[in-house]
Design a protein around this motif. Structure first.
Motif, PDB file in Angstrom:
ATOM      1  N   ARG A 220       0.855  -1.186   0.000  1.00 31.33           N
ATOM      2  CA  ARG A 220       0.000   0.000   0.000  1.00 31.33           C
ATOM      3  C   ARG A 220       0.890   1.234   0.000  1.00 31.33           C
ATOM      4  O   ARG A 220       2.096   1.161   0.280  1.00 31.33           O
ATOM      5  N   PRO A 221       0.314   2.421  -0.289  1.00 32.75           N
ATOM      6  CA  PRO A 221       1.096   3.658  -0.191  1.00 32.75           C
ATOM      7  C   PRO A 221       1.598   3.885   1.234  1.00 32.75           C
ATOM      8  O   PRO A 221       0.973   3.444   2.209  1.00 32.75           O
ATOM      9  N   GLU A 222       2.725   4.578   1.361  1.00 33.42           N
ATOM     10  CA  GLU A 222       3.280   4.874   2.686  1.00 33.42           C
ATOM     11  C   GLU A 222       2.303   5.675   3.538  1.00 33.42           C
ATOM     12  O   GLU A 222       2.232   5.506   4.757  1.00 33.42           O
ATOM     13  N   TYR A 223       1.539   6.574   2.925  1.00 30.85           N
ATOM     14  CA  TYR A 223       0.487   7.340   3.591  1.00 30.85           C
ATOM     15  C   TYR A 223      -0.483   7.774   2.510  1.00 30.85           C
ATOM     16  O   TYR A 223      -0.195   7.654   1.304  1.00 30.85           O
ATOM     17  N   PHE A 224      -1.650   8.276   2.873  1.00 29.40           N
ATOM     18  CA  PHE A 224      -2.638   8.703   1.884  1.00 29.40           C
ATOM     19  C   PHE A 224      -2.067   9.843   1.045  1.00 29.40           C
ATOM     20  O   PHE A 224      -1.755  10.911   1.563  1.00 29.40           O
TER      21      PHE A 224
ATOM     22  N   TYR B  77       5.598   3.180  -1.848  1.00 32.76           N
ATOM     23  CA  TYR B  77       4.823   2.051  -1.357  1.00 32.76           C
ATOM     24  C   TYR B  77       5.626   1.253  -0.340  1.00 32.76           C
ATOM     25  O   TYR B  77       6.854   1.281  -0.318  1.00 32.76           O
ATOM     26  N   THR B  78       4.873   0.539   0.520  1.00 32.67           N
ATOM     27  CA  THR B  78       5.504  -0.272   1.557  1.00 32.67           C
ATOM     28  C   THR B  78       4.789  -1.603   1.668  1.00 32.67           C
ATOM     29  O   THR B  78       3.600  -1.718   1.307  1.00 32.67           O
ATOM     30  N   ALA B  79       5.493  -2.619   2.157  1.00 34.61           N
ATOM     31  CA  ALA B  79       4.896  -3.931   2.383  1.00 34.61           C
ATOM     32  C   ALA B  79       4.179  -3.941   3.732  1.00 34.61           C
ATOM     33  O   ALA B  79       4.655  -3.346   4.710  1.00 34.61           O
ATOM     34  N   VAL B  80       3.019  -4.612   3.785  1.00 33.22           N
ATOM     35  CA  VAL B  80       2.223  -4.690   5.003  1.00 33.22           C
ATOM     36  C   VAL B  80       1.710  -6.118   5.179  1.00 33.22           C
ATOM     37  O   VAL B  80       1.595  -6.867   4.202  1.00 33.22           O
ATOM     38  N   PRO B  81       1.396  -6.526   6.405  1.00 30.76           N
ATOM     39  CA  PRO B  81       0.783  -7.843   6.594  1.00 30.76           C
ATOM     40  C   PRO B  81      -0.648  -7.851   6.079  1.00 30.76           C
ATOM     41  O   PRO B  81      -1.345  -6.831   6.116  1.00 30.76           O
ATOM     42  N   ASP B  82      -1.088  -8.968   5.583  1.00 31.23           N
ATOM     43  CA  ASP B  82      -2.469  -9.165   5.128  1.00 31.23           C
ATOM     44  C   ASP B  82      -3.148 -10.134   6.078  1.00 31.23           C
ATOM     45  O   ASP B  82      -2.755 -11.298   6.181  1.00 31.23           O
TER      46      ASP B  82
ATOM     47  N   GLY C 225       2.381  14.388  -4.008  1.00 36.31           N
ATOM     48  CA  GLY C 225       2.634  12.959  -4.149  1.00 36.31           C
ATOM     49  C   GLY C 225       1.954  12.390  -5.371  1.00 36.31           C
ATOM     50  O   GLY C 225       2.402  12.589  -6.501  1.00 36.31           O
ATOM     51  N   ALA C 226       0.843  11.674  -5.164  1.00 37.98           N
ATOM     52  CA  ALA C 226       0.120  11.043  -6.275  1.00 37.98           C
ATOM     53  C   ALA C 226      -1.362  11.002  -5.949  1.00 37.98           C
ATOM     54  O   ALA C 226      -1.749  10.689  -4.819  1.00 37.98           O
ATOM     55  N   ASP C 227      -2.193  11.310  -6.963  1.00 41.14           N
ATOM     56  CA  ASP C 227      -3.638  11.248  -6.737  1.00 41.14           C
ATOM     57  C   ASP C 227      -4.225   9.905  -7.133  1.00 41.14           C
ATOM     58  O   ASP C 227      -5.429   9.674  -6.994  1.00 41.14           O
ATOM     59  N   ASP C 228      -3.406   8.982  -7.621  1.00 40.40           N
ATOM     60  CA  ASP C 228      -3.857   7.609  -7.853  1.00 40.40           C
ATOM     61  C   ASP C 228      -3.073   6.685  -6.930  1.00 40.40           C
ATOM     62  O   ASP C 228      -1.890   6.867  -6.708  1.00 40.40           O
ATOM     63  N   GLN C 229      -3.772   5.701  -6.395  1.00 37.06           N
ATOM     64  CA  GLN C 229      -3.206   4.838  -5.368  1.00 37.06           C
ATOM     65  C   GLN C 229      -3.490   3.377  -5.701  1.00 37.06           C
ATOM     66  O   GLN C 229      -4.639   3.009  -5.981  1.00 37.06           O
ATOM     67  N   TRP C 230      -2.438   2.551  -5.630  1.00 40.86           N
ATOM     68  CA  TRP C 230      -2.549   1.125  -5.895  1.00 40.86           C
ATOM     69  C   TRP C 230      -2.438   0.337  -4.601  1.00 40.86           C
ATOM     70  O   TRP C 230      -1.823   0.789  -3.639  1.00 40.86           O
TER      71      TRP C 230
END
Length: 272
Positions: free
Chosen positions: A54-58, A63-68, A252-257
């Motif tokens: 997910r992105p590091e912040y809104f 991007y950073t890895a996170v647990p699912d 930053g970016a207005d689109d987020q993956w």
């Protein structure tokens, strides 16, 4: 954009081809099935564990890895009351209620040069409920959650999915999402107050609530055995209205993956 879309499509294709021998965001969704009259007793639930990104912040373009992590209540029997279906792979139809939970990690401005001067935001937890209607080839749903911790606003989302079953073991979903947040939520993550403006590169901005993003989600579920499976999802969202106009997003970016993949395991307690 084309490169990222191709990469995302390739990722999902890889998930879908996994051999049978696995918002927005750190998130956990709890889904509760509709009431059933099937016989049985005890408890059946499914846990999911894996990894996502997910992105590091809104508004970040990094991007950073996170647990699912995920949890689904499949079946609960209390005396003569039966809730759900003891078969974790059963396809439920009609209206159903479900819980909705999301975790948003903290935003530490000291970790990002572009956020220097902004206030830190503590981690937040959102708790709420949702309702869904599921048919053979589609599902529509809506969720509402209240925030605690980093923000105390109210958020909601609505969406719809087309459902595809290329094989007996594989289920794919694809559809749009729209996300809403009230003034408290919008100003927490997209606003810049006067003190922050004086200490940062950003101008003051009072973010108001409303529709804050819209996007698409592509999901998959693959049955490995009666109790083991694989779940994955790719999301793409674009900020709208005051979220899009925020100077934080503009930098930053207005689109987020987002993407996640996890192994699922079903557990049964009591008779079935």
């Amino acid at each position: 954009m084309t490169l990222r879309l191709a990469a995302s499509a390739a990722t999902l294709a890889t998930l879908a081809a996994f051999p049978a021998a696995a918002q927005t965001y750190d998130a956990v969704e709890t889904q509760s099935p509709v009431i059933s009259t099937q016989s049985g007793s005890g408890l059946v639930f499914t846990l999911r564990g894996g990894v996502g990104t997910r992105p590091e912040y809104f508004g970040s373009d990094e991007y950073t890895a996170v647990p699912d992590i995920g949890f689904s209540l499949n079946y609960l029997s209390l005396g003569s009351f039966n809730f759900g279906d003891p078969d974790p792979w059963a396809e439920r139809r009609g209206f159903g209620l479900r819980g909705s939970f999301r975790y948003i990690g903290e935003r530490d401005a000291s970790e990002f040069d572009e956020l220097d001067g902004l206030d830190d935001i503590d981690a937040a937890y959102e708790l709420g409920l949702g309702v869904a209607y599921t048919a053979t080839s589609y599902e529509v749903f809506g969720n509402v959650r209240k925030g605690f911790g980093g923000h105390e606003g109210v958020v909601g989302e609505v969406g719809a999915d087309a459902i595809f079953r290329p094989t007996e073991a594989l289920r794919l979903t694809f559809g749009p999402r729209v996300f809403f947040g009230n003034d408290d939520y919008a100003d927490t993550y997209f606003g810049v107050d006067a003190d922050e403006a004086a200490a940062s590169q950003f101008g003051a901005f009072d973010a108001e609530g409303g529709m804050l993003s819209s996007g698409l989600a592509l999901g998959m579920r693959y049955r490995l055995t009666d109790v083991w499976g694989v779940e994955g999802q790719i999301t793409y969202d674009v900020y709208r209205n005051d979220a899009e106009d925020s100077p934080i997003v503009a930098a930053g970016a207005d689109d987020q993956w987002g993407a996640r993949i996890g192994i699922t395991r079903t557990f049964s307690i009591g008779g079935r």
